[in-house]
Design a protein around this motif. Structure first.
Motif, PDB file in Angstrom:
ATOM      1  N   LYS A 186       0.839  -1.211   0.000  1.00  0.00           N
ATOM      2  CA  LYS A 186       0.000   0.000   0.000  1.00  0.00           C
ATOM      3  C   LYS A 186       0.875   1.262   0.000  1.00  0.00           C
ATOM      4  O   LYS A 186       0.670   2.170  -0.811  1.00  0.00           O
ATOM      5  N   SER A 187       1.824   1.302   0.934  1.00  0.00           N
ATOM      6  CA  SER A 187       2.693   2.488   1.000  1.00  0.00           C
ATOM      7  C   SER A 187       3.467   2.664  -0.298  1.00  0.00           C
ATOM      8  O   SER A 187       3.684   3.787  -0.760  1.00  0.00           O
ATOM      9  N   THR A 188       3.883   1.555  -0.871  1.00  0.00           N
ATOM     10  CA  THR A 188       4.627   1.615  -2.131  1.00  0.00           C
ATOM     11  C   THR A 188       3.774   2.241  -3.236  1.00  0.00           C
ATOM     12  O   THR A 188       4.247   3.116  -3.976  1.00  0.00           O
ATOM     13  N   PHE A 248       1.947  11.562   5.698  1.00  0.00           N
ATOM     14  CA  PHE A 248       2.833  10.400   5.747  1.00  0.00           C
ATOM     15  C   PHE A 248       2.497   9.533   6.959  1.00  0.00           C
ATOM     16  O   PHE A 248       2.018  10.013   7.983  1.00  0.00           O
ATOM     17  N   GLN A 249       2.796   8.247   6.807  1.00  0.00           N
ATOM     18  CA  GLN A 249       2.503   7.308   7.874  1.00  0.00           C
ATOM     19  C   GLN A 249       3.215   7.712   9.165  1.00  0.00           C
ATOM     20  O   GLN A 249       2.649   7.645  10.240  1.00  0.00           O
ATOM     21  N   GLU A 250       4.451   8.167   9.035  1.00  0.00           N
ATOM     22  CA  GLU A 250       5.218   8.506  10.243  1.00  0.00           C
ATOM     23  C   GLU A 250       5.273  10.036  10.442  1.00  0.00           C
ATOM     24  O   GLU A 250       6.256  10.578  10.924  1.00  0.00           O
ATOM     25  N   ALA A 296      -3.238   9.863   2.068  1.00  0.00           N
ATOM     26  CA  ALA A 296      -2.932   9.627   3.478  1.00  0.00           C
ATOM     27  C   ALA A 296      -2.575   8.163   3.680  1.00  0.00           C
ATOM     28  O   ALA A 296      -3.300   7.276   3.212  1.00  0.00           O
ATOM     29  N   ASP A 297      -1.440   7.923   4.343  1.00  0.00           N
ATOM     30  CA  ASP A 297      -0.964   6.561   4.565  1.00  0.00           C
ATOM     31  C   ASP A 297      -1.245   6.162   6.008  1.00  0.00           C
ATOM     32  O   ASP A 297      -0.609   6.683   6.925  1.00  0.00           O
ATOM     33  N   GLU A 298      -2.193   5.282   6.214  1.00  0.00           N
ATOM     34  CA  GLU A 298      -2.588   4.813   7.548  1.00  0.00           C
ATOM     35  C   GLU A 298      -2.783   5.971   8.528  1.00  0.00           C
ATOM     36  O   GLU A 298      -2.165   5.997   9.589  1.00  0.00           O
ATOM     37  N   PRO A 299      -3.656   6.922   8.194  1.00  0.00           N
ATOM     38  CA  PRO A 299      -3.779   8.101   9.064  1.00  0.00           C
ATOM     39  C   PRO A 299      -4.406   7.776  10.418  1.00  0.00           C
ATOM     40  O   PRO A 299      -4.262   8.549  11.359  1.00  0.00           O
TER      41      PRO A 299
HETATM   42 MG   LIG Z   1       2.505   0.986   4.824  1.00  0.00          MG
END
Ligand SMILES: [Mg+2]
Ligand SMILES: Nc1ncnc2c1ncn2[C@@H]1O[C@H](COP(=O)(O)OP(=O)(O)O)[C@@H](O)[C@H]1O
Lengths: 239, 285
Positions: A52-54, A96-98, A172-175
């Motif tokens: 997913k992030s990719t 971003f996720q982080e 949004a990545d895993e918000p």
């Molecule tokens: Mg990810």
């Protein structure tokens, strides 16, 4: 996969038979095709490690695909030169996720960053930034450094930064990955409001299936390097 | 409300260390520059001091000396000529024989000092030979050439040191920028992904390192001048004949070295920062 884009508008994001591998081993993405209608809100689901992030990185132009084509706002990015990618990136907001907040800057300065790099004078956007922080419920934390903020507060600063430039596409990545259920619901409503009010196209990667079930948005599922559209609610539902 | 907080955080010990290194390099470079300048100035001063001075040593009988003075005075290009008295000759020998002076019985060579245009030495030698006087003519050409060669070598070595130190400085700054870049990759990447152009990101580092270079360069150059001034002062105090240092007084050229050091250090820092940042950015999509 069949392209069920009903609008005549150019898709905001379009992936065409995209493949991506980080090394000589197996592909993370094997053959991915998808397109996002303007004004749509879509969840990207899939197990952890499914890519997913990719896929999102390809969408916000942090990666180039090893195969296939990625188009943003009708522009095919593969053929663009490096320096022509910057204007496209400014039209994409990323959570971003982080988080990726800058430790040495206040909440205000973190949110203002995307506007600052455009060279606009601060006076022209200062009130917008303050209003936006108020909207995400941080009107009294303008001067706070990220280190002094809770996970949910950081996430909201990151969201404010992603939307401050009024992007055409919000990614949004895993918000909701780092916050409790209640905060997750609140963040989701923020995204939905942005989508409804500003017609911002939204793409959210998540493995929070409870949220996905509650919300009635388009759902794409990523597994074994391929994306399939989940035929739960094909159209955006009205609550 | 904080207005325009710097996008790059104020740096830590790493930057202090870099400041010290650049400062030290600039000190050495400016000091070498001063030595090079002093060496060339010394060569000029000495050779111009003896230029036009001709010393003639007569070997024949006493009478020849008087005759020689007359002939020399009449030679074209000669302004004046006189035979040195025993006192004058002794004065010349003092540095070699000491304050005790020349033993009374010692036969000193009979010398004639003449002044005139450069190159008049040859005419004098020819005139004396024609008059059948056995004499050697020294117009200090050989000595001047030697002096120029020695000081030229010192100057060249010092200039090479300046060039070497400059190159080292640029390399050190390039390493340091790279280290700062790596430590601050989160900022660079975030700016890049937010759509900042390479020039904008490079500019942040350029300005940071320009300031560092200028400040460290100015301090280094000032320290070099302080050191040079101290050496000069110490030497003057001891009242000795110092052969190189008397030339080390503040001149326009020294001011140029003082003013250019920080500019060169700043420009080198900026250049290195630009190169390093642009190269790192070109690895990103
Ligand atoms: Mg990810
Ligand atoms: N920079 C990278 N280099 C090499 N492999 C990576 C990199 N990023 C992710 N991967 C691998 O790619 C796969 C998909 O990762 P990711 O896109 O983060 O999945 P997800 O976000 O769905 O959890 C994983 O197997 C992960 O180990």
């Amino acid at each position: 996969m069949p392209d069920n884009d009903l609008s005549t508008d150019e898709p905001v994001l379009r992936l065409d038979r995209v493949g991506l591998s980080y090394g000589p081993k197996s592909d993370v993405l094997a053959d991915v095709s998808l397109s996002l209608r303007p004004g749509s809100m879509t969840f990207l689901t899939g197990p952890s490690g499914s890519g997913k992030s990719t896929l999102l990185r390809l969408a916000y132009l942090a990666l180039r695909p090893t195969a296939g084509r990625v188009s943003l706002f009708g522009v095919e990015t593969n053929r663009l030169r490096r320096r022509d990618l910057a204007p496209l990136r400014r039209r994409v907001g990323v959570v971003f996720q982080e988080f990726r907040l800058l430790d040495h800057l206040s909440a205000y300065d973190n949110v203002a960053l995307p506007l600052r790099i455009t060279g606009r004078p601060e006076a022209s956007y200062r009130q917008d930034v303050i209003d936006l922080l108020g909207w995400v419920g941080l009107g009294d934390r303008l001067e706070a450094r990220p280190a002094t903020l809770s996970g949910g507060e950081k996430q909201r600063v990151a969201i404010a930064r992603a939307v401050v430039g009024k992007p055409d596409l919000l990614i949004a990545d895993e918000p909701t990955g780092n916050v409790d259920e209640e905060m997750g619901e609140r963040l989701y409503r923020l995204f939905r409001e942005l989508n409804r009010r500003l017609k911002t196209t939204v793409l959210i990667a998540t493995h929070d299936m409870a949220l996905v079930r509650r919300a009635k948005n388009d759902v794409l599922r990523l597994a074994e390097g391929m994306v399939v559209r989940v035929p739960l609610d094909q159209r955006e539902g009205q609550p | 409300m904080s207005r325009a907080a710097p996008l790059l955080p104020r740096e830590d010990a790493r930057e202090a260390a870099l400041f010290f290194v650049v400062c030290a390099l600039c000190f050495l470079a400016a000091f070498s520059g001063l030595i090079a300048r002093a060496a060339y100035a010394a060569a000029d001063a000495w050779t111009s001091e003896v230029a036009g001075e001709i010393t003639i040593r007569v070997r024949g009988p006493e009478a020849d000396t008087q005759r020689a003075v007359e002939i020399i005075a009449k030679t074209e290009g000669i302004a004046s000529a006189h035979a040195l008295t025993r006192e004058e000759s002794e004065e010349l020998l003092k540095p070699w024989l000491g304050a005790g002076g020349v033993p009374a019985g010692l036969n000193l060579p009979r010398l004639i000092a003449a002044e005139g245009a450069a190159g008049a030495g040859d005419s004098v030698a020819a005139a004396l030979k024609e008059a059948n006087i056995n004499a050697t003519v020294d117009d200090h050409e050989t000595w001047s050439a030697d002096a120029r060669r020695v000081t030229g070598t010192i100057g060249l070595v010092a200039l090479s040191a300046v060039a070497l130190l400059g190159a080292t400085g640029i390399a050190v700054i390039a390493f340091a920028t790279h280290a700062t870049m790596l430590a601050r990759r989160d900022i660079v990447e975030l700016l890049h992904l937010s759509g900042a152009r390479d020039d904008f990101i490079a500019g942040l580092f350029e300005r940071r390192f320009l300031m560092l270079g200028v400040q460290a360069g100015a301090l280094g150059a000032l320290l070099a001048f302080g050191t040079a001034a101290f050496i000069l002062f110490a030497v003057r105090q001891t009242d000795e004949q110092a052969w190189l240092l008397p030339q080390l007084s503040l001149s326009l050229a020294d001011g140029l070295i003082l003013g250019l050091s920080p500019l060169i250090a700043g420009a080198a820092s900026m250049f290195a920062a630009n190169l390093t940042v642009k190269r790192s950015l070109s690895d990103m999509v």
